[in-house]
Design an enzyme around this catalytic site. Sequence first.
Site, PDB file in Angstrom:
ATOM      1  CG  MET A   1      -8.425   5.021 -32.948  1.00 46.90           C
ATOM      2  SD  MET A   1      -8.776   3.273 -33.154  1.00 46.90           S
ATOM      3  CE  MET A   1      -7.389   2.563 -32.539  1.00 46.90           C
ATOM      4  CB  SER A   2     -11.032  10.580 -36.018  1.00 47.99           C
ATOM      5  OG  SER A   2     -11.887  11.247 -36.795  1.00 47.99           O
TER       6      SER A   2
ATOM      7  CG  HIS B   1     -17.118   3.370 -35.320  1.00 49.01           C
ATOM      8  ND1 HIS B   1     -16.037   3.819 -36.179  1.00 49.01           N
ATOM      9  CD2 HIS B   1     -17.873   4.470 -35.117  1.00 49.01           C
ATOM     10  CE1 HIS B   1     -16.391   4.892 -36.735  1.00 49.01           C
ATOM     11  NE2 HIS B   1     -17.528   5.431 -36.192  1.00 49.01           N
TER      12      HIS B   1
ATOM     13  CG  LEU C   1     -18.170   0.726 -38.844  1.00 44.21           C
ATOM     14  CD1 LEU C   1     -18.647  -0.598 -38.781  1.00 44.21           C
ATOM     15  CD2 LEU C   1     -18.811   1.791 -37.964  1.00 44.21           C
TER      16      LEU C   1
ATOM     17  N   GLY D   1     -20.379   5.030 -40.307  1.00 41.34           N
ATOM     18  CA  GLY D   1     -19.808   3.996 -41.106  1.00 41.34           C
ATOM     19  C   GLY D   1     -18.232   4.174 -40.932  1.00 41.34           C
TER      20      GLY D   1
HETATM   21  P1  AMP Z   1     -19.325   8.648 -36.207  1.00 38.51           P
HETATM   22  O1  AMP Z   1     -19.455   7.402 -37.215  1.00 38.51           O
HETATM   23  O2  AMP Z   1     -17.948   9.296 -36.303  1.00 38.51           O
HETATM   24  O3  AMP Z   1     -20.548   9.348 -36.166  1.00 38.51           O
HETATM   25  O4  AMP Z   1     -19.313   8.084 -34.632  1.00 38.51           O
HETATM   26  C1  AMP Z   1     -20.084   6.994 -34.103  1.00 38.51           C
HETATM   27  C2  AMP Z   1     -20.053   6.824 -32.847  1.00 38.51           C
HETATM   28  O5  AMP Z   1     -18.578   6.194 -32.492  1.00 38.51           O
HETATM   29  C3  AMP Z   1     -20.064   8.241 -32.159  1.00 38.51           C
HETATM   30  O6  AMP Z   1     -20.793   8.148 -30.648  1.00 38.51           O
HETATM   31  C4  AMP Z   1     -18.715   8.572 -31.452  1.00 38.51           C
HETATM   32  O7  AMP Z   1     -18.468   9.547 -30.548  1.00 38.51           O
HETATM   33  C5  AMP Z   1     -18.066   7.194 -31.825  1.00 38.51           C
HETATM   34  N1  AMP Z   1     -16.569   7.139 -31.698  1.00 38.51           N
HETATM   35  C6  AMP Z   1     -15.848   7.912 -32.674  1.00 38.51           C
HETATM   36  N2  AMP Z   1     -14.662   7.809 -32.651  1.00 38.51           N
HETATM   37  C7  AMP Z   1     -14.355   7.226 -31.487  1.00 38.51           C
HETATM   38  C8  AMP Z   1     -13.269   6.921 -30.488  1.00 38.51           C
HETATM   39  N3  AMP Z   1     -11.890   7.082 -31.185  1.00 38.51           N
HETATM   40  N4  AMP Z   1     -13.406   6.505 -29.284  1.00 38.51           N
HETATM   41  C9  AMP Z   1     -14.705   6.187 -28.833  1.00 38.51           C
HETATM   42  N5  AMP Z   1     -15.827   6.612 -29.564  1.00 38.51           N
HETATM   43  C10 AMP Z   1     -15.869   6.787 -30.819  1.00 38.51           C
END
Ligand code: AMP
Length: 275
Positions: A175-176, A28, A24, A22
């Site tokens: 992005m994070s 994502h 997002l 989530g």
């Molecule tokens: P998360 O919600 O942080 O567990 O991320 C879910 C998915 O989104 C994972 O496969 C992450 O590697 C991907 N993801 C998160 N941030 C990015 C980003 N900046 N660019 C590409 N993919 C991302």
Amino acid sequence: MFSLSRKLRRDGKVIGLVPTMGALHDGHLSLIRKARQMCDVVIVSIFVNPTQFNEISDFDAYPKDLTADSSMLANLSVDYIFAPSADEIYGPNFKTFVTVDDLSEKLEGSSRPGHFRGVSTVVSILFNTIRPDVGFFGQKDAQQVALIKRLTFDLGFEAEIVVLPIVREDNGLAMSSRNERLTPEQRSAAGIINQALLKASRAAQEGESNASKIAEIVRNTIESEPLGNIDYVAVVDNATLEPIEKISQSAVLIAVAVRFGEVRLIDNIVLGDQE
Ligand code: AMP
């Protein structure tokens, strides 16, 4: 979800799964758009997985807003959002965990004990429940990608693993959801991480093959920014995550973790042939 995915398979549908926690953002969404292009049915899971947090305070602080996430997904023609509770994923007396040896202990694993055991376990449960034809993951979490490719092969999951490039903010910061916790000053300063990775990549392209020199370029560039504190800079084989000495033909991962204040950011770049 079991019976739904069984029915979808019986109907011959190609199922794409995008696992997320989530909160997002565009990173994502890039995975979801790719899933939409490649698959008949797109399932986005939203599950803040308690077993992958080594600190309960980190879990508690993780943003959880299913309503906001669902409305972001409304425009993307997602077929199903799978947002289970922790009790649905981890039934009573849950005892079975999946660990990927070696890969789990390196890099992020050494500062986050148990993290990858939680990741491998939840991904195995999701794969087993949904049986996707394709699983979509971001290169942002490079170690997670190496681990998931390994476990998919080792445990014989049929899913194809598709990895999408890192989506970045205007200044290059990956992005994070954690970026929201940076002050505006830190957020702009954190652009140095990507600059450092690009500088190292250019040096490698221009012929620098000594891995410790490459690491030094990354280190020195990040250290030029006083707000950043390096946790690690690693130059490793992209598949095994073993440290390397010389950049050669096979894919090399430069992975970093840097703290800005309380916030720990990770980023990476891959040199060479990713296949
Ligand atoms: P998360 O919600 O942080 O567990 O991320 C879910 C998915 O989104 C994972 O496969 C992450 O590697 C991907 N993801 C998160 N941030 C990015 C980003 N900046 N660019 C590409 N993919 C991302």
